[in-house]
Structure formats: C-alpha cells, structure tokens
Design an enzyme around this catalytic site. Structure first.
Site, PDB file in Angstrom:
ATOM      1  N   CYS A   2       6.738   8.851  12.986  1.00  0.00           N
ATOM      2  CA  CYS A   2       5.875   9.545  12.163  1.00  0.00           C
ATOM      3  C   CYS A   2       4.699   8.685  11.745  1.00  0.00           C
ATOM      4  O   CYS A   2       4.779   7.570  11.790  1.00  0.00           O
ATOM      5  CB  CYS A   2       6.526  10.367  10.816  1.00  0.00           C
ATOM      6  SG  CYS A   2       6.472   9.256   9.447  1.00  0.00           S
ATOM      7  N   CYS A   5       5.731   5.948   9.065  1.00  0.00           N
ATOM      8  CA  CYS A   5       6.408   5.009   9.761  1.00  0.00           C
ATOM      9  C   CYS A   5       5.544   3.948  10.629  1.00  0.00           C
ATOM     10  O   CYS A   5       5.957   2.918  10.531  1.00  0.00           O
ATOM     11  CB  CYS A   5       7.424   5.656  10.709  1.00  0.00           C
ATOM     12  SG  CYS A   5       9.013   6.305   9.836  1.00  0.00           S
ATOM     13  N   ASP A  28      -4.824   6.000  -0.173  1.00  0.00           N
ATOM     14  CA  ASP A  28      -5.041   7.141   0.556  1.00  0.00           C
ATOM     15  C   ASP A  28      -6.493   7.118   1.092  1.00  0.00           C
ATOM     16  O   ASP A  28      -7.657   6.731   0.640  1.00  0.00           O
ATOM     17  CB  ASP A  28      -4.992   8.557  -0.449  1.00  0.00           C
ATOM     18  CG  ASP A  28      -4.778   9.632   0.448  1.00  0.00           C
ATOM     19  OD1 ASP A  28      -3.862  10.272   0.374  1.00  0.00           O
ATOM     20  OD2 ASP A  28      -5.543  10.152   1.159  1.00  0.00           O
ATOM     21  N   HIS A  44      12.470   6.365   6.922  1.00  0.00           N
ATOM     22  CA  HIS A  44      12.045   7.465   7.148  1.00  0.00           C
ATOM     23  C   HIS A  44      12.806   8.662   6.061  1.00  0.00           C
ATOM     24  O   HIS A  44      14.163   8.670   6.513  1.00  0.00           O
ATOM     25  CB  HIS A  44      12.118   7.840   8.428  1.00  0.00           C
ATOM     26  CG  HIS A  44      11.509   9.368   8.735  1.00  0.00           C
ATOM     27  ND1 HIS A  44       9.965   9.528   8.651  1.00  0.00           N
ATOM     28  CD2 HIS A  44      11.886  10.603   8.879  1.00  0.00           C
ATOM     29  CE1 HIS A  44       9.977  10.861   8.903  1.00  0.00           C
ATOM     30  NE2 HIS A  44      10.773  11.403   8.994  1.00  0.00           N
ATOM     31  N   ASN A  82       4.562  16.343  -2.689  1.00  0.00           N
ATOM     32  CA  ASN A  82       4.194  17.661  -2.255  1.00  0.00           C
ATOM     33  C   ASN A  82       5.628  17.811  -1.131  1.00  0.00           C
ATOM     34  O   ASN A  82       5.963  17.188  -0.425  1.00  0.00           O
ATOM     35  CB  ASN A  82       3.106  18.065  -1.402  1.00  0.00           C
ATOM     36  CG  ASN A  82       1.889  17.971  -2.035  1.00  0.00           C
ATOM     37  OD1 ASN A  82       1.744  18.153  -3.134  1.00  0.00           O
ATOM     38  ND2 ASN A  82       0.801  17.355  -1.623  1.00  0.00           N
ATOM     39  N   HIS A  93       6.949  12.648   5.718  1.00  0.00           N
ATOM     40  CA  HIS A  93       7.470  11.525   5.363  1.00  0.00           C
ATOM     41  C   HIS A  93       7.501  11.178   3.770  1.00  0.00           C
ATOM     42  O   HIS A  93       6.094  11.130   3.044  1.00  0.00           O
ATOM     43  CB  HIS A  93       7.032  10.282   5.967  1.00  0.00           C
ATOM     44  CG  HIS A  93       7.708   8.834   5.747  1.00  0.00           C
ATOM     45  ND1 HIS A  93       7.906   7.988   6.594  1.00  0.00           N
ATOM     46  CD2 HIS A  93       7.712   8.124   4.566  1.00  0.00           C
ATOM     47  CE1 HIS A  93       8.343   6.771   6.202  1.00  0.00           C
ATOM     48  NE2 HIS A  93       8.393   6.961   4.971  1.00  0.00           N
ATOM     49  N   HIS A  95       6.584  10.770   0.174  1.00  0.00           N
ATOM     50  CA  HIS A  95       5.427  10.047  -0.263  1.00  0.00           C
ATOM     51  C   HIS A  95       5.016  10.454  -1.799  1.00  0.00           C
ATOM     52  O   HIS A  95       4.963  11.621  -1.832  1.00  0.00           O
ATOM     53  CB  HIS A  95       3.977   9.810   0.615  1.00  0.00           C
ATOM     54  CG  HIS A  95       3.370  11.224   0.794  1.00  0.00           C
ATOM     55  ND1 HIS A  95       4.068  12.036   2.013  1.00  0.00           N
ATOM     56  CD2 HIS A  95       2.434  12.003   0.504  1.00  0.00           C
ATOM     57  CE1 HIS A  95       3.403  13.185   2.102  1.00  0.00           C
ATOM     58  NE2 HIS A  95       2.362  13.085   1.274  1.00  0.00           N
ATOM     59  N   HIS A  97       1.815  10.707  -4.627  1.00  0.00           N
ATOM     60  CA  HIS A  97       0.277  10.399  -4.847  1.00  0.00           C
ATOM     61  C   HIS A  97       0.352   9.875  -6.172  1.00  0.00           C
ATOM     62  O   HIS A  97       1.010  10.577  -7.164  1.00  0.00           O
ATOM     63  CB  HIS A  97      -0.147  11.744  -4.447  1.00  0.00           C
ATOM     64  CG  HIS A  97      -0.215  12.475  -3.411  1.00  0.00           C
ATOM     65  ND1 HIS A  97      -1.490  12.387  -2.405  1.00  0.00           N
ATOM     66  CD2 HIS A  97       0.544  13.063  -2.704  1.00  0.00           C
ATOM     67  CE1 HIS A  97      -1.017  12.861  -1.264  1.00  0.00           C
ATOM     68  NE2 HIS A  97       0.024  13.623  -1.535  1.00  0.00           N
TER      69      HIS A  97
END
Ligand code: AMP
Length: 111
Positions: A2, A5, A28, A44, A82, A93, A95, A97
């Site tokens: 991904c 990754c 970002d 992952h 999210n 994957h 994450h 924010h």
C-alpha cells in the site's frame, strides 16, 4: 504494497518529522492546516477498527511527542482517524491526522 507501506520503506519519499522502530510521522502532501502531519504504524494495519490495544498504547506517547516537536503542544491540536467507506478513509493503512497551528474551524477538515 500500500501507499503508506511504500512511504515506510522509502520507496515513495516523504517529509519525515519523527520516527522510531514502530511508528513514522510525516507531513501530509495536501495540508489542510498550517501543521498537518500523518502518524502511522510501520506495520500494515488497515484502520483503527483493526488495531490492537498494545499498538494504540504505544502510539499514544509517540503522537504526543510529535505534537511537541511540531510546536503545537501548548496551543492545542486535533487528532483524527478516518475509518472505512463512510469515514472517507482513502488510504487503507491506519493513520492519524495531527492538525494544528491555527484555530481550527468546525469543518476545517472537510473533504
Ligand atoms: P484519509 O482520507 O484519511 O485516508 O487521508 C489520506 C491522507 O493521505 C490525505 O490527507 C492525503 O493528502 C494524504 N496523502 C496521500 N498521498 C500522500 C503522500 N504521498 N504523502 C503524504 N501524504 C499523502
């Protein structure tokens, strides 16, 4: 493999803020606030819905350290993850924010 990754393996470049053996923080590519950093486990994991409690426990001080290094610990920040289709998760994957550097409006992370 991904997208994130590939960022972990450095196959895709990123602007790294901070990393250790288990986690990576990088800027970002399309920032939605003056500070917009993504924090991921290097292994992952698809989303928050799949994460184990030990990883969550370990990532907590890492995120706090990233907020300190980014200079937003005192002023405050927002942490978002999210999940899935209705959560509008684009990258599958896990994450977080980390957003800050300004007063964040109610919809400052709208899509
Ligand atoms: P989400 O919609 O929660 O899955 O968020 C994915 C985030 O990844 C978005 O905020 C994108 O701007 C960000 N993103 C996508 N590709 C990259 C990249 N190559 N480097 C850094 N951030 C990225």
């Amino acid at each position: 493999m991904c997208l994130f990754c590939k960022i972990v393996s450095k196959e895709i470049p990123s602007k790294v803020v901070f990393e250790n053996d288990d986690f990576l923080a990088f800027h970002d590519i399309y920032p939605k606030a003056p500070v917009h950093i993504l924090i991921i486990p290097k292994k992952h994991i698809v989303s928050f819905d799949d994460v184990d409690s030990q990883t969550m426990a370990n990532i907590t001080p890492f995120i706090q350290e990233v907020a300190l290094k980014a200079g937003i610990k005192e002023s405050g920040y927002r942490l978002i993850t999210n999940i899935g289709s209705d959560g509008l998760q684009e990258v599958k994957h896990l994450h977080f924010h980390l957003l800050g550097g300004a007063k964040l409006g109610g919809n400052s992370f709208g899509k």
